[in-house]
Write a protein that holds these residues in place. Structure first.
Motif, PDB file in Angstrom:
ATOM      1  N   VAL A   1       0.838  -1.201   0.000  1.00  0.00           N
ATOM      2  CA  VAL A   1       0.000   0.000   0.000  1.00  0.00           C
ATOM      3  C   VAL A   1       0.877   1.257   0.000  1.00  0.00           C
ATOM      4  O   VAL A   1       0.658   2.198  -0.767  1.00  0.00           O
ATOM      5  N   VAL A   2       1.918   1.271   0.843  1.00  0.00           N
ATOM      6  CA  VAL A   2       2.809   2.431   0.909  1.00  0.00           C
ATOM      7  C   VAL A   2       3.513   2.635  -0.427  1.00  0.00           C
ATOM      8  O   VAL A   2       3.607   3.750  -0.947  1.00  0.00           O
ATOM      9  N   PHE A   3       3.967   1.541  -1.019  1.00  0.00           N
ATOM     10  CA  PHE A   3       4.638   1.628  -2.319  1.00  0.00           C
ATOM     11  C   PHE A   3       3.681   2.199  -3.370  1.00  0.00           C
ATOM     12  O   PHE A   3       4.037   3.092  -4.131  1.00  0.00           O
ATOM     13  N   ALA A   4       2.463   1.695  -3.382  1.00  0.00           N
ATOM     14  CA  ALA A   4       1.484   2.160  -4.370  1.00  0.00           C
ATOM     15  C   ALA A   4       1.236   3.656  -4.205  1.00  0.00           C
ATOM     16  O   ALA A   4       1.141   4.393  -5.191  1.00  0.00           O
ATOM     17  N   ILE A   5       1.163   4.112  -2.952  1.00  0.00           N
ATOM     18  CA  ILE A   5       0.922   5.532  -2.707  1.00  0.00           C
ATOM     19  C   ILE A   5       2.097   6.373  -3.187  1.00  0.00           C
ATOM     20  O   ILE A   5       1.920   7.382  -3.872  1.00  0.00           O
ATOM     21  N   ASN A   6       3.306   5.932  -2.877  1.00  0.00           N
ATOM     22  CA  ASN A   6       4.478   6.679  -3.339  1.00  0.00           C
ATOM     23  C   ASN A   6       4.537   6.720  -4.853  1.00  0.00           C
ATOM     24  O   ASN A   6       4.829   7.742  -5.456  1.00  0.00           O
ATOM     25  N   TYR A   7       4.231   5.574  -5.476  1.00  0.00           N
ATOM     26  CA  TYR A   7       4.253   5.511  -6.934  1.00  0.00           C
ATOM     27  C   TYR A   7       3.224   6.470  -7.524  1.00  0.00           C
ATOM     28  O   TYR A   7       3.520   7.247  -8.420  1.00  0.00           O
ATOM     29  N   LEU A   8       2.014   6.414  -6.967  1.00  0.00           N
ATOM     30  CA  LEU A   8       0.940   7.262  -7.495  1.00  0.00           C
ATOM     31  C   LEU A   8       1.247   8.736  -7.283  1.00  0.00           C
ATOM     32  O   LEU A   8       0.965   9.572  -8.133  1.00  0.00           O
ATOM     33  N   ARG A   9       1.877   9.036  -6.151  1.00  0.00           N
ATOM     34  CA  ARG A   9       2.199  10.417  -5.847  1.00  0.00           C
ATOM     35  C   ARG A   9       3.211  10.945  -6.860  1.00  0.00           C
ATOM     36  O   ARG A   9       3.086  12.045  -7.376  1.00  0.00           O
ATOM     37  N   TRP A  10       4.186  10.106  -7.179  1.00  0.00           N
ATOM     38  CA  TRP A  10       5.200  10.466  -8.166  1.00  0.00           C
ATOM     39  C   TRP A  10       4.549  10.680  -9.528  1.00  0.00           C
ATOM     40  O   TRP A  10       4.856  11.602 -10.262  1.00  0.00           O
ATOM     41  N   ASN A  11       3.612   9.772  -9.818  1.00  0.00           N
ATOM     42  CA  ASN A  11       2.929   9.823 -11.098  1.00  0.00           C
ATOM     43  C   ASN A  11       2.001  11.011 -11.221  1.00  0.00           C
ATOM     44  O   ASN A  11       1.797  11.561 -12.284  1.00  0.00           O
ATOM     45  N   LEU A  12       1.466  11.392 -10.061  1.00  0.00           N
ATOM     46  CA  LEU A  12       0.475  12.454 -10.010  1.00  0.00           C
ATOM     47  C   LEU A  12       1.033  13.755 -10.572  1.00  0.00           C
ATOM     48  O   LEU A  12       0.324  14.550 -11.173  1.00  0.00           O
ATOM     49  N   LYS A  13       2.328  13.940 -10.391  1.00  0.00           N
ATOM     50  CA  LYS A  13       2.958  15.161 -10.869  1.00  0.00           C
ATOM     51  C   LYS A  13       2.789  15.305 -12.376  1.00  0.00           C
ATOM     52  O   LYS A  13       2.861  16.379 -12.924  1.00  0.00           O
ATOM     53  N   PHE A  14       2.591  14.184 -13.051  1.00  0.00           N
ATOM     54  CA  PHE A  14       2.482  14.224 -14.502  1.00  0.00           C
ATOM     55  C   PHE A  14       1.052  14.422 -14.978  1.00  0.00           C
ATOM     56  O   PHE A  14       0.814  14.661 -16.139  1.00  0.00           O
ATOM     57  N   VAL A  15       0.111  14.255 -14.093  1.00  0.00           N
ATOM     58  CA  VAL A  15      -1.266  14.218 -14.571  1.00  0.00           C
ATOM     59  C   VAL A  15      -2.246  15.183 -13.899  1.00  0.00           C
ATOM     60  O   VAL A  15      -3.370  15.294 -14.363  1.00  0.00           O
ATOM     61  N   LEU A  16      -1.835  15.872 -12.845  1.00  0.00           N
ATOM     62  CA  LEU A  16      -2.788  16.779 -12.172  1.00  0.00           C
ATOM     63  C   LEU A  16      -3.520  17.635 -13.195  1.00  0.00           C
ATOM     64  O   LEU A  16      -2.891  18.331 -13.979  1.00  0.00           O
ATOM     65  N   GLN A  17      -4.819  17.553 -13.173  1.00  0.00           N
ATOM     66  CA  GLN A  17      -5.577  18.165 -14.274  1.00  0.00           C
ATOM     67  C   GLN A  17      -5.489  19.675 -14.288  1.00  0.00           C
ATOM     68  O   GLN A  17      -5.282  20.297 -13.252  1.00  0.00           O
ATOM     69  N   LYS A  18      -5.649  20.216 -15.471  1.00  0.00           N
ATOM     70  CA  LYS A  18      -5.583  21.658 -15.594  1.00  0.00           C
ATOM     71  C   LYS A  18      -6.825  22.292 -14.991  1.00  0.00           C
ATOM     72  O   LYS A  18      -7.896  21.800 -15.169  1.00  0.00           O
TER      73      LYS A  18
END
Lengths: 190, 105
Positions: A173-190
């Protein structure tokens, strides 16, 4: 939206999302409007360029949730972790697709692990009950002792499995959250 | 540019711009939106997060034109983070460039 409407909408959205430091955050936007005014900008134009207060509030909320997640002095809460996970998936839905295949494999492993744990526990219980019934029809001492020790071993094994699975599930779960958080930087909607 | 790509590099853009000189919020927003089209309000959460992560320090300074402004100043940690991020970005950019331009040559 003029300045006051924007700030009010932002404040109420932040409050609804349980974000701290609302005054501090609001003052950043107030300063933005003030400085824009000095440049001769129109308030409606400025707030249009800033974007939707609700979307902005979500960004602050996700940040504060992640921060709370990373705070190791707080006990790890699975329910909260899943909430953060859900939020990150909603904010970045395409992540979900990428994660789907490796995610389902990992999930399968976790489910199998938990199933194995339960089977071990159940068989220990089963031996106890059958052992007790068998005892009623009088068994030799030797069989009694071996049943007793097997049961004890199975219970021990179950306890180890449960601890192990807790650790594994938590780290996934912690890994998934870190991964998603890293990924989020690329996708936060306009 | 595709909005998905834009978001990813926004943090790096903020770090790089502030590493050159201290900025106040509005000035920074202007500077970045001159080059990249963004929802300007999304820059403030990034500024706050980078400040919480000790990449930036803030201080208030009076201005001649009116109320005081909150300035963002990059820290040593912020500079290191910025260097690391831009290295990664350059590598990524190069790799993608290799793949994209292959057909054209």
């Amino acid at each position: 939206m003029n300045k006051n409407e924007f700030i009010l909408a932002l404040r109420s959205a932040l409050q609804k999302n349980g974000v701290k430091d609302i005054d501090d955050i609001a003052s950043d936007y107030e300063e933005h409007f003030q400085q824009a005014k000095i440049q001769g900008k129109n308030e409606d134009e400025v707030s249009r360029k800033l974007g939707t207060p609700e979307v902005i509030a979500k960004a602050y909320e996700t940040d504060s949730m992640v921060l709370q997640m990373k705070d190791t002095s707080q006990p790890f809460k699975f329910t909260f972790a899943f909430k953060v996970l859900g939020r990150l998936i909603v904010l970045a839905p395409f992540n979900f697709l990428i994660l789907l295949i490796p995610g389902s494999i990992i999930l399968a492993i976790v489910v199998i692990g938990w199933a194995l744990t339960m089977v071990t526990g159940a068989s220990a219980l089963a031996i106890v009950t059958t052992g007790l019934q068998a005892n009623l029809i009088n068994l030799s001492a030797w069989v009694g002792v071996s049943i007793f020790s097997t049961t004890l071993a199975l219970f021990g094994l179950t306890a180890i499995f449960i601890l192990g699975m807790m650790l594994i599930t938590k780290s996934i779960v912690v890994f998934a959250i870190n991964y998603l958080r890293w990924n989020l930087k690329f996708v936060l909607q306009k | 540019m595709n909005p998905q790509f834009k978001k990813g590099i926004l943090e790096l853009c903020v770090l790089s711009v502030v590493s050159r000189k201290d900025y106040y919020g509005y000035e920074l927003v202007e500077e970045i939106s001159k080059v990249i089209e963004i929802s300007e309000g999304t820059l403030y959460p990034i500024l706050r997060r980078l400040t919480e992560e000790k990449c930036f320090e803030t201080y208030l300074q009076e201005s001649n034109e009116g109320p005081s402004r909150k300035y963002y100043k990059i820290t040593k940690l912020g500079k290191e983070f910025c260097r690391e991020q831009s290295k990664q970005w350059n590598e990524f950019n190069q790799q993608v460039g290799q793949l994209i331009d292959k057909d054209r040559r």
